[in-house]
Scaffold this motif. Structure first.
Motif, mmCIF file in Angstrom:
data_model
loop_
_atom_site.group_PDB
_atom_site.id
_atom_site.type_symbol
_atom_site.label_atom_id
_atom_site.label_comp_id
_atom_site.label_asym_id
_atom_site.label_seq_id
_atom_site.Cartn_x
_atom_site.Cartn_y
_atom_site.Cartn_z
ATOM 1 N N GLY A 1 12.770 -45.309 9.810
ATOM 2 C CA GLY A 1 12.693 -44.929 11.208
ATOM 3 C C GLY A 1 13.992 -44.283 11.652
ATOM 4 O O GLY A 1 14.654 -43.583 10.886
ATOM 5 N N HIS B 1 8.070 -47.048 13.960
ATOM 6 C CA HIS B 1 8.435 -48.435 14.256
ATOM 7 C C HIS B 1 7.196 -49.262 14.603
ATOM 8 O O HIS B 1 7.028 -50.382 14.106
ATOM 9 C CB HIS B 1 9.431 -48.490 15.417
ATOM 10 N N TYR C 1 10.952 -35.330 17.278
ATOM 11 C CA TYR C 1 11.479 -36.192 16.216
ATOM 12 C C TYR C 1 11.582 -37.633 16.708
ATOM 13 O O TYR C 1 11.155 -38.565 16.022
ATOM 14 C CB TYR C 1 12.847 -35.684 15.758
ATOM 15 N N ALA C 2 12.152 -37.833 17.893
ATOM 16 C CA ALA C 2 12.285 -39.182 18.435
ATOM 17 C C ALA C 2 10.918 -39.841 18.584
ATOM 18 O O ALA C 2 10.754 -41.031 18.291
ATOM 19 C CB ALA C 2 13.002 -39.132 19.786
ATOM 20 N N ALA C 3 9.929 -39.070 19.010
ATOM 21 C CA ALA C 3 8.581 -39.616 19.190
ATOM 22 C C ALA C 3 7.977 -40.051 17.857
ATOM 23 O O ALA C 3 7.310 -41.090 17.768
ATOM 24 C CB ALA C 3 7.681 -38.588 19.870
ATOM 25 N N THR C 4 8.224 -39.270 16.787
ATOM 26 C CA THR C 4 7.675 -39.666 15.484
ATOM 27 C C THR C 4 8.308 -40.961 14.999
ATOM 28 O O THR C 4 7.630 -41.817 14.410
ATOM 29 C CB THR C 4 7.888 -38.580 14.409
ATOM 30 N N LYS C 5 9.590 -41.121 15.243
ATOM 31 C CA LYS C 5 10.264 -42.322 14.761
ATOM 32 C C LYS C 5 9.841 -43.558 15.543
ATOM 33 O O LYS C 5 9.725 -44.657 14.980
ATOM 34 C CB LYS C 5 11.778 -42.118 14.801
ATOM 35 N N SER C 6 9.601 -43.409 16.831
ATOM 36 C CA SER C 6 9.059 -44.520 17.610
ATOM 37 C C SER C 6 7.697 -44.923 17.075
ATOM 38 O O SER C 6 7.375 -46.111 16.957
ATOM 39 C CB SER C 6 8.961 -44.124 19.085
ATOM 40 N N GLY D 1 14.075 -43.347 17.735
ATOM 41 C CA GLY D 1 12.826 -43.962 18.146
ATOM 42 C C GLY D 1 13.013 -45.130 19.088
ATOM 43 O O GLY D 1 12.044 -45.645 19.661
ATOM 44 N N SER E 1 16.074 -48.553 10.760
ATOM 45 C CA SER E 1 16.293 -47.651 11.892
ATOM 46 C C SER E 1 17.765 -47.231 11.903
ATOM 47 O O SER E 1 18.592 -47.871 12.562
ATOM 48 C CB SER E 1 15.923 -48.364 13.204
#
Length: 247
Positions: A144, A166, A158-163, A148, A186
């Motif tokens: 992650g 998680h 990118y931030a949305a994909t990592k959230s 995120g 993370s």
């Protein structure tokens, strides 16, 4: 999990955190499948280094966004080594887009990032789980990002994909228990090629780090190995960021 002779797939294993993880796993006796999409030379160099050190591994090209290619990858690993004991879901892509530049976050950017970072990880889980279920054991680690958690990173998509990763980690940990453990790393700022030419942005986004250092790929690899080997840990997102999210 004792890593000796365990079969571990590392996606995006040719560079950065994937490379460091593959080398550390092999040093602990694991048989490592080094997946790559475009970094062919680097992936083969990792395998060469593993073999030079007396370990076992091989490189295999597959785009994780393609379920067909991922299924073929898993079948090849199992055909060569008999099973799959662990998965390090490391393959990801990003887009360097200013957070306030909403127009640059096009449908193409959103679709490409979600295809690799989220659906691609799920494809890999789908491919390895049958082997783990058959032997009633296995461990999965997803990569992650603090993006995120904070929402701040190389881009909003990118931030949305990592959230999403998680959350997917927690869902999978519930769905695959008790035989298969699923966890997530993370990372905060890590010195990898992703940030080549964007070092100032990386340091700016990292903010005032209490530990006053940027993590290395080896730092992340050690955390991955911990999650692979600790039998009591599942459904957890380990934030490793030198205190970045404290400020």
């Amino acid at each position: 999990m004792d890593l000796q002779d365990k079969v571990i797939l590392v996606t995006g294993g040719g560079t950065g955190v994937g490379r460091a993880t593959a080398l550390k796993l092999a040093a602990k006796g694991a048989k490592v499948a080094v997946n790559y999409s475009r970094s062919e030379q680097e992936a083969h160099e990792v395998v060469s280094e593993i073999e030079k050190r007396g370990g076992t591994g091989f490189a295999y090209q597959a785009d994780v966004a393609s379920k067909q290619e991922v299924d073929a990858l898993a079948a090849c690993i199992a055909g060569r080594y008999g099973t799959i004991d662990g998965l390090v879901n490391n393959a990801s892509i990003t887009a360097q887009i200013a957070m306030d530049n909403l127009e640059a976050a096009t449908d193409e950017v959103w679709d490409s990032l979600f295809s690799v970072n989220v659906k691609g990880m799920f494809h890999c889980v789908q491919a390895v789980v049958p082997y783990m279920k058959k032997q009633k054991s296995g461990a999965i680690v997803n990569m992650g990002s603090v993006a995120g958690i904070t929402g701040i990173g190389s881009s909003i998509p990118y931030a949305a994909t990592k959230s999403a990763i998680h959350t997917m980690t927690r869902s999978l940990a519930i769905a695959l228990a008790p035989d298969i453990r699923v966890n997530c790393i993370s990372p905060g700022a890590v010195d990898t090629r992703w940030w080549a030419g964007h070092e100032e942005k990386m340091i700016r986004l990292a903010g005032n780090l209490p530990l006053q250092r940027i993590s290395t790929p080896d730092d992340m690899a050690e955390a991955v190995i911990f999650q692979l080997t600790q039998a009591s840990v599942t459904g957890q997102v380990f934030t490793i960021d030198n205190g970045q999210t404290l400020c």
